[in-house]
Structures are given as C-alpha cells and as structure tokens.
Design a protein around this motif. Sequence first.
Motif, short mmCIF file in Angstrom:
data_model
loop_
_atom_site.label_atom_id
_atom_site.label_comp_id
_atom_site.label_asym_id
_atom_site.label_seq_id
_atom_site.Cartn_x
_atom_site.Cartn_y
_atom_site.Cartn_z
N GLU A 63 6.85 -18.95 -0.46
CA GLU A 63 5.65 -18.54 0.29
C GLU A 63 5.45 -17.03 0.17
OE1 GLU A 63 3.56 -19.47 4.61
OE2 GLU A 63 5.76 -19.41 4.48
N LEU A 64 6.54 -16.28 0.20
CA LEU A 64 6.48 -14.83 0.05
C LEU A 64 5.92 -14.46 -1.32
CD1 LEU A 64 7.19 -11.97 1.06
CD2 LEU A 64 9.50 -12.31 0.15
N ALA A 65 6.41 -15.13 -2.36
CA ALA A 65 5.93 -14.85 -3.72
C ALA A 65 4.45 -15.19 -3.87
CB ALA A 65 6.77 -15.63 -4.73
N ASP A 66 4.04 -16.31 -3.31
CA ASP A 66 2.62 -16.71 -3.41
C ASP A 66 1.72 -15.68 -2.73
OD1 ASP A 66 3.30 -19.00 -4.78
OD2 ASP A 66 3.21 -20.31 -3.02
N PHE A 67 2.16 -15.18 -1.59
CA PHE A 67 1.35 -14.19 -0.88
C PHE A 67 1.28 -12.88 -1.65
CE2 PHE A 67 1.28 -10.64 2.26
CZ PHE A 67 -0.05 -10.79 2.64
N ILE A 68 2.40 -12.45 -2.21
CA ILE A 68 2.41 -11.20 -2.98
C ILE A 68 1.49 -11.31 -4.20
CG2 ILE A 68 3.83 -9.70 -4.43
CD1 ILE A 68 6.12 -10.14 -2.44
N LYS A 69 1.55 -12.44 -4.89
CA LYS A 69 0.65 -12.65 -6.04
C LYS A 69 -0.80 -12.54 -5.61
CE LYS A 69 3.70 -15.79 -8.61
NZ LYS A 69 3.89 -17.20 -9.06
N ARG A 70 -1.10 -13.10 -4.46
CA ARG A 70 -2.49 -13.11 -3.99
C ARG A 70 -2.99 -11.71 -3.65
NH1 ARG A 70 -4.87 -16.93 0.92
NH2 ARG A 70 -7.06 -16.29 0.72
N ILE A 71 -2.18 -10.93 -2.95
CA ILE A 71 -2.65 -9.60 -2.57
C ILE A 71 -2.69 -8.66 -3.77
CG2 ILE A 71 -1.92 -9.84 -0.17
CD1 ILE A 71 0.45 -8.00 -0.81
N LEU A 72 -1.78 -8.85 -4.72
CA LEU A 72 -1.82 -8.02 -5.92
C LEU A 72 -3.07 -8.30 -6.74
CD1 LEU A 72 1.89 -8.11 -7.15
CD2 LEU A 72 0.69 -6.19 -6.09
N LYS A 73 -3.55 -9.52 -6.68
CA LYS A 73 -4.73 -9.91 -7.45
C LYS A 73 -6.03 -9.58 -6.75
CE LYS A 73 -7.00 -13.97 -9.47
NZ LYS A 73 -6.95 -15.45 -9.64
N TYR A 122 0.82 -1.21 0.00
CA TYR A 122 0.00 0.00 0.00
C TYR A 122 0.86 1.26 0.00
CZ TYR A 122 -4.70 -1.95 0.54
OH TYR A 122 -5.91 -2.57 0.32
N ASP A 123 2.07 1.14 0.52
CA ASP A 123 2.96 2.30 0.60
C ASP A 123 3.58 2.64 -0.75
OD1 ASP A 123 4.31 4.29 2.23
OD2 ASP A 123 6.14 3.15 1.86
N MET A 124 3.56 1.69 -1.68
CA MET A 124 4.15 1.90 -3.01
C MET A 124 3.12 2.52 -3.94
SD MET A 124 6.15 -1.79 -3.28
CE MET A 124 7.03 -1.41 -4.79
N ASP A 125 3.57 3.44 -4.80
CA ASP A 125 2.66 4.11 -5.73
C ASP A 125 2.00 3.11 -6.67
OD1 ASP A 125 3.12 6.61 -4.67
OD2 ASP A 125 4.80 7.03 -6.01
N LYS A 126 2.82 2.28 -7.31
CA LYS A 126 2.30 1.28 -8.23
C LYS A 126 2.99 -0.05 -7.94
CE LYS A 126 1.20 4.51 -11.98
NZ LYS A 126 1.43 4.86 -13.41
N PRO A 127 2.49 -0.77 -6.94
CA PRO A 127 3.15 -2.02 -6.57
C PRO A 127 3.07 -3.07 -7.68
CG PRO A 127 1.04 -1.83 -5.46
CD PRO A 127 1.29 -0.52 -6.13
N THR A 158 -6.46 -8.19 -3.10
CA THR A 158 -6.58 -7.42 -1.87
C THR A 158 -6.41 -5.92 -2.04
OG1 THR A 158 -5.71 -9.33 -0.66
CG2 THR A 158 -5.75 -7.23 0.52
N LEU A 159 -5.52 -5.48 -2.89
CA LEU A 159 -5.16 -4.06 -2.96
C LEU A 159 -6.23 -3.25 -3.69
CD1 LEU A 159 -1.35 -4.33 -3.76
CD2 LEU A 159 -2.46 -3.99 -1.56
N ARG A 160 -7.20 -2.77 -2.90
CA ARG A 160 -8.26 -1.93 -3.46
C ARG A 160 -8.47 -0.74 -2.54
NH1 ARG A 160 -10.74 -7.14 -3.80
NH2 ARG A 160 -10.73 -7.97 -5.92
#
Length: 226
Positions: A157-167, A132-137, A169-171
């Motif tokens: 595990e880190l990569a899987d979580f990042i993929k999930r939130i990018l798809k 959320y802190d990044m302009d365009k994650p 969660t980030l709204r």
Amino acid sequence: GFQTRRAVQEAFFLLRKDVDHYMKRIGDHVDEEVKDVLRYLLSVWIRLMAPFIPHTAEEMWEKYGGDGFVSEAPWPKLHEEFISLEVQRAEEIVQDTVKDIMEIKKILNLAPEKVHVYVAPEWKWRVLEMAYDMDKPDMGALMGRAISEGIHDDKRELADFIKRILKDTLRGEYPGRVDEYRILSDAKDYMEKEVNAEIIIHEDAEYDPEGKAKNAIPYKPAIYLE
C-alpha cells in the motif's frame, strides 16, 4: 490599452458569481458578520461599476449611504490581509469533493441515499511531506526513508501511494497540510444539499464495504455511494 470588456466581466459577472456562491455556502446563517461582508462587497461593487454605468451607480451609491458622489469615492484597494490561502484550499477541497460525487453519480447513474467520504490517513500526509522535503524524490529513496521511519506497515500500500504521488501530485511548492475532516464536516450541510444525499465523513475505514478508503490521498478524499 484599456481592457474594458475584461474589466466589466470581472466587476460584474465574476464578482456576482462569487457573491452568489458565498450566499449559497452560508445558507440561512446570516449574522452580523455576514451582513458586514455583504455591505463591504456592495461598496466595492458600486465603485467598480461606476465607470461603466455612472448614473445608475450614483443612484445605488446614494441608497447605499455612501459619502458624496461615487465618482469621487476612493477606488477599491487590494487588502492582502483579507486573503487566506488556507480558506481557499479548504473551499477547493469542498468543491472538488462535491464535483467528484456528482461525477460518480452521473457515471454510475445512481441516486444514492448516503455518500461516504473517506479522508486521507495521517501516514499519507507524512509521506507526502517527506516527498516535498526531498530535493529530487524518487521511488527508491522515498520508499526507503518511509520504511526506515516506520511510517506504514503495509509495504504494498505504501509503494502504491508513493507511485501515485510521484506521478500525479508533486507539482510546485508544498501547499501545506489541511484538516480535511474538519473542513468537510463544517461543509456537510451544504454538500448534502448539493448532492441530494446524506454525507458521512470518515477519518478511518471501520465502515468500508467496497474498500474505497484506500484510494484517499491528501486533498482528494475517496468516495463510496450507498
């Protein structure tokens, strides 16, 4: 124009629904604070209903102990100091978790004795806040920053979580961190009645026979029925 039907629906049905839910949530814990809340709600409700059921509202106002006639009483005002986004988020987590448990029970056709609820670990909150802190994650930038800051050792595990939130969660704006363990622990008795099973809330994955804990993300705990 006047929206009479909507006004009646809001004043009678939806407010009544909220009060019923409030009573279910507090259970048998009726103290003076709860009584004060209910007295205030009754005062508001009678005044809201007065335009639609004037005679009945006057009788109720008299029994309530209101001053004068309800038709002459001040119209209820919005008190923004009574609104807590933190409380609303907490209640959403409780209700969403109960809903998820009931859905899993239905799909698996199970009547479990125990329900294990796993809250998201600290590192996932840190990654989410970083996103959320990044302009365009994006995947590369977020993964690189998380690795450079040593947030989590398991890169897969880190990569899987990042993929999930990018798809998913980030709204919108970051809704803020909440203490899911405390929130769910406080609501444990209520949740157990709703799902008809013992609720066990985990901050870690020491007991996780089916590997469900890894599915927990902020605002959405993982669930295992036993």
